[in-house]
Design an enzyme around this catalytic site. Structure first.
Site, PDB file in Angstrom:
ATOM      1  N   GLY A   1      13.450 -14.453  -4.117  1.00 24.20           N
ATOM      2  CA  GLY A   1      13.804 -14.688  -2.716  1.00 24.20           C
ATOM      3  C   GLY A   1      14.553 -13.543  -2.065  1.00 24.20           C
ATOM      4  O   GLY A   1      14.540 -12.403  -2.542  1.00 24.20           O
TER       5      GLY A   1
ATOM      6  N   ILE B   1      26.945  -9.320   6.967  1.00 24.03           N
ATOM      7  CA  ILE B   1      25.923  -8.276   6.812  1.00 24.03           C
ATOM      8  C   ILE B   1      26.330  -7.038   7.605  1.00 24.03           C
ATOM      9  O   ILE B   1      26.282  -5.911   7.085  1.00 24.03           O
ATOM     10  CB  ILE B   1      24.540  -8.791   7.279  1.00 24.03           C
ATOM     11  CG1 ILE B   1      24.040  -9.874   6.311  1.00 24.03           C
ATOM     12  CG2 ILE B   1      23.533  -7.644   7.361  1.00 24.03           C
ATOM     13  CD1 ILE B   1      22.652 -10.404   6.595  1.00 24.03           C
TER      14      ILE B   1
ATOM     15  N   GLY C   1      23.039 -12.684  12.402  1.00 25.04           N
ATOM     16  CA  GLY C   1      22.898 -13.931  11.653  1.00 25.04           C
ATOM     17  C   GLY C   1      21.485 -14.164  11.164  1.00 25.04           C
ATOM     18  O   GLY C   1      20.563 -13.407  11.456  1.00 25.04           O
TER      19      GLY C   1
ATOM     20  N   HIS D   1      48.739  -9.610 -19.077  1.00 25.63           N
ATOM     21  CA  HIS D   1      49.380  -8.444 -18.464  1.00 25.63           C
ATOM     22  C   HIS D   1      48.939  -7.172 -19.183  1.00 25.63           C
ATOM     23  O   HIS D   1      48.863  -7.179 -20.414  1.00 25.63           O
ATOM     24  CB  HIS D   1      50.907  -8.568 -18.576  1.00 25.63           C
ATOM     25  CG  HIS D   1      51.624  -7.362 -18.066  1.00 25.63           C
ATOM     26  ND1 HIS D   1      51.776  -7.117 -16.715  1.00 25.63           N
ATOM     27  CD2 HIS D   1      52.215  -6.322 -18.726  1.00 25.63           C
ATOM     28  CE1 HIS D   1      52.440  -5.980 -16.571  1.00 25.63           C
ATOM     29  NE2 HIS D   1      52.719  -5.483 -17.768  1.00 25.63           N
TER      30      HIS D   1
END
Ligand code: NAI
Length: 455
Positions: free
Chosen positions: A38, A180, A262, A434
């Protein structure tokens, strides 16, 4: 039925849902018309971060002198976009092949083509009709553009095109100061492009905690990025972008424009009407179980317009699959972390300081500036802060906002804490190693108790 479940779209929502469903014993088919992975893998999260990594590497090398490294010609440092593009393509290829391999390993049937509803249980893919008891729509989103006049001779890029740049533009106007716009403006500035940002709202990064958005605006201005807020773009001419600001018309001359206003849910070609699936303002309507108004049809990821982030899509996929498998599960949108990959990084979860004040009135804010963190000093990156927002009486964590080195990895600690309804007092009791950057979270929790140790 041909399958128990058909998933439409193989992005991080769809492929995660398909794999999980197959693991739970379902017979699953996934249909993808473009590329497996995608937007996120191919033209979104992954390629953006590959480009930004090169910028960070160059910037680290530029500072090597202060770490005692000699022999580097700092003046000659540059970024070769063609190499960067090759690296980007090979990482994408590896990830896409990885996802395809996972689908195969889990016996998910992958079909190429556009899936179109014929009825509630039937889809048409090419010449074939396939049926399933449950269908998950995970069709993603597409870039939005402004309804303004555009002169065709001005190149107006989407984020996808900027990710494929082979030449450095000399001057670019970025329309939209959202996630973006900010990540790509940062990249373009770092490769030597003169960048202006034009943002409609009164500040950049409108959804981000106002204090942190203000710090980013200051950092960007210092980097030489020209920012115009409260600015409404009215037209794009052949040599620049025209906008109105406080009733005055202004124009910024440029050779190219990035449109970053957007993304919109993508439902083209699905023929949702044939199944009676409700859509509102372009987005498929879903409830908290990810079900649409039609029993047996679910919608996850950007297509439902709720929270357009890859990790939200994946979780929505798991929620949908659980519900299909009879395990009632709900999405919780109040605890979705978000991450912005500039340097220092930004990561947030839960309510911003302003939202918490509006909802709860009295709140506590534990702040810790990174200058007080030993590991940040060692790393040579002490900009920014960690802030934890809690309610006043129990110090329950309502949100956290990090603007610092490694913020995007560290936010997961707060995600766990919030999901366990942890208080700042409880976080204080948890030992942090730490020296680490994560001690800044520990310190911010101490600060919420009004007793920071290292500040
Ligand atoms: P966005 O909605 O975050 O930002 C768009 C910006 O454009 C807003 O600030 C808006 O006020 C502004 N805008 C709208 N109309 C305008 C106008 N006429 N003139 C000037 N400015 C105008 O959308 P963006 O940045 O395009 O991102 C799309 C989606 O992708 C978002 O949901 C985002 O969260 C996601 N994404 C996430 C990333 C991450 O997690 N690191 C990276 C990139 C995108």
């Amino acid at each position: 039925m041909d399958f128990d479940i058909i998933v439409i779209g193989a992005g991080p929502g769809g492929y995660v849902a398909a794999i999980k469903a197959a693991q739970l014993g379902k017979k699953v088919c996934i249909v993808e018309k473009k590329h497996v992975g995608g937007t996120c893998l191919n033209v979104g999260c992954i390629p953006t971060k590959v480009l930004l990594k090169s910028v960070e590497t160059r910037n680290e090398v530029a500072q090597s002198g202060k770490f005692g490294i000699t022999g580097i010609d700092i003046g000659g440092l540059d970024i070769e976009l063609s190499v960067l593009q090759e690296r980007k393509s090979s990482i994408i290829k590896q990830l896409v092949q990885g996802v395809e391999g996972l689908l195969k390993k889990n016996k998910v049937i992958l079909k190429s083509g556009n899936a179109e509803f014929i009825d509630k249980k039937t889809l048409k893919v090419g010449d074939e009709k396939i049926t399933a008891d449950s269908i998950i729509i995970a069709a993603g989103s597409e870039t939005k553009s402004l309804p303004v006049a555009v002169d065709n001779s001005m190149p107006v890029y989407t984020s996808t095109e900027v990710l494929g740049l082979k030449k450095k533009p000399s001057k670019m106007v970025v329309i939209g100061g959202g996630v973006i716009g900010i990540e790509l403006a940062y990249f373009l500035n770092n490769i030597g492009t003169d960048v202006s940002i034009v943002e409609f709202m009164d500040r950049i990064l409108p959804p981000v905690d106002a204090e942190i958005a203000g710090m980013v605006e200051k950092q960007f201005t210092e980097m030489g990025i020209d920012i115009h807020t409260g600015a409404k773009v009215t037209k794009i001419e052949k040599d620049g972008v025209v906008f109105e600001n406080e009733g005055m018309e202004q124009k910024i001359k440029c050779g190219a424009v990035l449109m970053a206003v957007g993304r919109a849910p993508y439902t083209d070609g699905l023929n949702l009407d044939a199944a009676g699936v409700a859509v509102e303002r372009g987005a498929v309507v879903t409830d908290m179980t990810m079900s649409t108004n039609v029993k047996g049809i679910y919608a996850i990821g950007d297509v439902n317009g709720k929270s357009m982030l890859a990790h939200t899509a994946s979780m929505e996929g798991l929620v949908a699959v659980n519900n299909i498998c009879g395990k009632y599960t709900k999405m919780d949108y109040g605890k979705v972390p978000s991450a912005i990959y500039i340097n220092p990084e930004i990561a947030s979860i839960g309510l911003t300081e302003d939202q918490a004040k509006e909802k709860y009135g009295d709140i506590k804010v534990g702040r810790f500036p990174m200058i007080g963190n030993g590991k940040a000093l060692i790393e040579g990156e002490t900009r920014g802060l960690v802030k934890i927002i809690t309610d006043k009486s129990h110090l329950e964590i309502l949100g956290a906002h990090l603007y610092c080195i490694r913020a995007t990895d560290m936010i997961s600690e707060i995600s766990v804490a919030m999901n366990l309804e942890c208080t700042a007092n409880e976080l204080v009791k948890m030992i942090h190693p730490h020296p680490t950057i994560s001690e800044a979270i520990h310190e911010a929790a101490h600060a919420a108790e009004d007793r920071p140790i290292h500040f």
